[in-house]
Design a protein around this motif. Sequence first.
Motif, PDB file in Angstrom:
ATOM      1  N   LEU A 235      -2.239 -14.888   0.711  1.00 27.56           N
ATOM      2  CA  LEU A 235      -2.537 -15.011  -0.519  1.00 27.56           C
ATOM      3  C   LEU A 235      -2.784 -13.219  -0.663  1.00 27.56           C
ATOM      4  N   THR A 236      -2.418 -12.508  -1.970  1.00 26.04           N
ATOM      5  CA  THR A 236      -2.456 -11.565  -1.680  1.00 26.04           C
ATOM      6  C   THR A 236      -2.464 -10.577  -3.328  1.00 26.04           C
ATOM      7  N   THR A 237      -3.776 -10.920  -3.763  1.00 23.59           N
ATOM      8  CA  THR A 237      -3.743 -10.139  -5.353  1.00 23.59           C
ATOM      9  C   THR A 237      -3.960  -8.772  -5.583  1.00 23.59           C
ATOM     10  N   VAL A 238      -2.939  -8.102  -5.866  1.00 22.70           N
ATOM     11  CA  VAL A 238      -2.411  -7.141  -6.407  1.00 22.70           C
ATOM     12  C   VAL A 238      -2.681  -6.268  -8.157  1.00 22.70           C
ATOM     13  N   LYS A 239      -3.178  -5.140  -7.656  1.00 26.31           N
ATOM     14  CA  LYS A 239      -3.507  -4.957  -9.133  1.00 26.31           C
ATOM     15  C   LYS A 239      -2.059  -4.699  -9.999  1.00 26.31           C
TER      16      LYS A 239
ATOM     17  N   ARG B 188       0.871  -1.324   0.016  1.00 28.05           N
ATOM     18  CA  ARG B 188      -0.015   0.573   0.073  1.00 28.05           C
ATOM     19  C   ARG B 188       0.922   1.738   0.043  1.00 28.05           C
ATOM     20  N   LYS B 189       2.003   1.350   0.234  1.00 30.92           N
ATOM     21  CA  LYS B 189       2.955   2.646   0.416  1.00 30.92           C
ATOM     22  C   LYS B 189       3.730   2.727  -0.752  1.00 30.92           C
ATOM     23  N   LEU B 190       3.514   1.543  -1.335  1.00 36.99           N
ATOM     24  CA  LEU B 190       4.247   1.829  -3.144  1.00 36.99           C
ATOM     25  C   LEU B 190       3.106   1.778  -3.622  1.00 36.99           C
ATOM     26  N   ASN B 191       1.675   2.568  -3.362  1.00 33.28           N
ATOM     27  CA  ASN B 191       0.341   3.115  -4.193  1.00 33.28           C
ATOM     28  C   ASN B 191       0.122   1.776  -4.913  1.00 33.28           C
ATOM     29  N   LEU B 192       0.103   0.948  -4.064  1.00 29.05           N
ATOM     30  CA  LEU B 192      -0.431  -0.485  -4.890  1.00 29.05           C
ATOM     31  C   LEU B 192      -2.000  -0.754  -4.750  1.00 29.05           C
ATOM     32  N   GLU B 193      -2.482  -1.198  -4.902  1.00 30.53           N
ATOM     33  CA  GLU B 193      -4.615  -1.600  -4.841  1.00 30.53           C
ATOM     34  C   GLU B 193      -4.398  -2.816  -5.181  1.00 30.53           C
ATOM     35  N   PHE B 194      -5.090  -3.110  -4.562  1.00 35.60           N
ATOM     36  CA  PHE B 194      -5.708  -5.284  -3.954  1.00 35.60           C
ATOM     37  C   PHE B 194      -6.932  -5.176  -4.896  1.00 35.60           C
ATOM     38  N   VAL B 195      -7.198  -5.897  -5.221  1.00 32.02           N
ATOM     39  CA  VAL B 195      -9.073  -6.593  -6.439  1.00 32.02           C
ATOM     40  C   VAL B 195      -9.447  -7.408  -5.019  1.00 32.02           C
ATOM     41  N   LEU B 196      -9.521  -7.206  -4.252  1.00 34.70           N
ATOM     42  CA  LEU B 196     -10.555  -7.155  -3.006  1.00 34.70           C
ATOM     43  C   LEU B 196     -10.747  -6.037  -1.923  1.00 34.70           C
TER      44      LEU B 196
ATOM     45  N   ARG C  92       9.333  -2.666  -4.970  1.00 38.93           N
ATOM     46  CA  ARG C  92       9.398  -0.686  -5.583  1.00 38.93           C
ATOM     47  C   ARG C  92      10.749  -0.537  -6.611  1.00 38.93           C
ATOM     48  N   ASP C  93      12.383  -0.725  -6.535  1.00 38.88           N
ATOM     49  CA  ASP C  93      12.729  -0.416  -7.363  1.00 38.88           C
ATOM     50  C   ASP C  93      12.332  -0.947  -8.987  1.00 38.88           C
TER      51      ASP C  93
END
Length: 358
Positions: free
Chosen positions: A261-265, A244-252, A319-320
């Motif tokens: 498990l985490t599903t990431v957009k 989340r700190k990398l501004n990523l969003e999750f599907v659920l 991140r990199d």
Amino acid sequence: MARIEQKLLTLFAIKKRNRYRAVVITGSGTAANEAILSSVVGDGEILILSNGEFGERLHKTSLIHNKHTHVLKQPWGMSFDTDQIAAYLATHKINVVAMVHHETCSGMLNPLAVIGALTKAHGAIFVVDGVSSVGAEIVDMEGCNIAFCSSSSSKAIGSYPGLSFVIGRKKQFKKLKLHAAKTTYLNLATFYGFLKRHSQTPNTPAVPLFYAFEQALTNILSEGVTAHFARIRARAIQLRLGMRKLNLEFVLNEVDMCAILTTVKVPPSISVRELRERLREKSIIIYEGKGCFAGKVFQVGNIGELSDRDIQFFISTLRDVLLELQAKAADVVAPIRPKVINPSIPARTLPKLAKLRS
């Protein structure tokens, strides 16, 4: 086998242990699911609840063995409509309801208690695919009216793949002999008979895997089931916070997510395949999305021997790599070029313009 069975009953926190048995099958989690679906329905009616890839697999498997197979589908990653399920059970004579607990295609953790209560209210038995949830999530067989639950030796239990098991109520195991056998290898009644009479499996077991399976169960029980579950969930929380700190969003929404498990957009302009390949070069494995999620998401698992340092390494590396891929994509869309001086401006005026801008 006796030790494995007792440890499984402890893992499931079965209170009335004399009412349950567990059979172990040499085969993956799909073998345990097919053993249930081919053995418990007979000539009755079965309803499959599906909101993902493995719900669809249950449906496909049931169609092979049971001519009276019904299905209620939701799109992948969507919660079940309990009112729809209740209405269907009220208007159809359903003997068995089957559902996947954790849908790994999206990471959705489906509700056991509410579906179990609905099946009980309508006189059906409830069977659960717990292949990727058992060992990480609470599966309350007694409280949720679960007649049979399948799982495997790998995933959250942490042993080698190749074994699966079915844990169920004795009275339901006993009823299996009333149904004609539909398979030879995966007849659940035969497994129960051999367990009860001989403390053996009806087919040649993968003995080394049995020893590894028992050790994995011992490891969990030594840590403590509650502590084991908490450690897995803490890893998930740590990973999700970092992403989340990398501004990523999750599907659920996180309330619907499982603990493993985490599903990431995937951010715009980034290829999942290239992201996966770049991370693999750095000894990190992520999963690509399947079906309707293909090319749109990536998945991060957090079972196994992960340390805080491992998770920090993953987040910093992710991140990199994301920054590199975003910079690459931006350069393709709008290549960076040296600034060109406007030729219409006389050269002698440039110092004055420069001085004004300064």
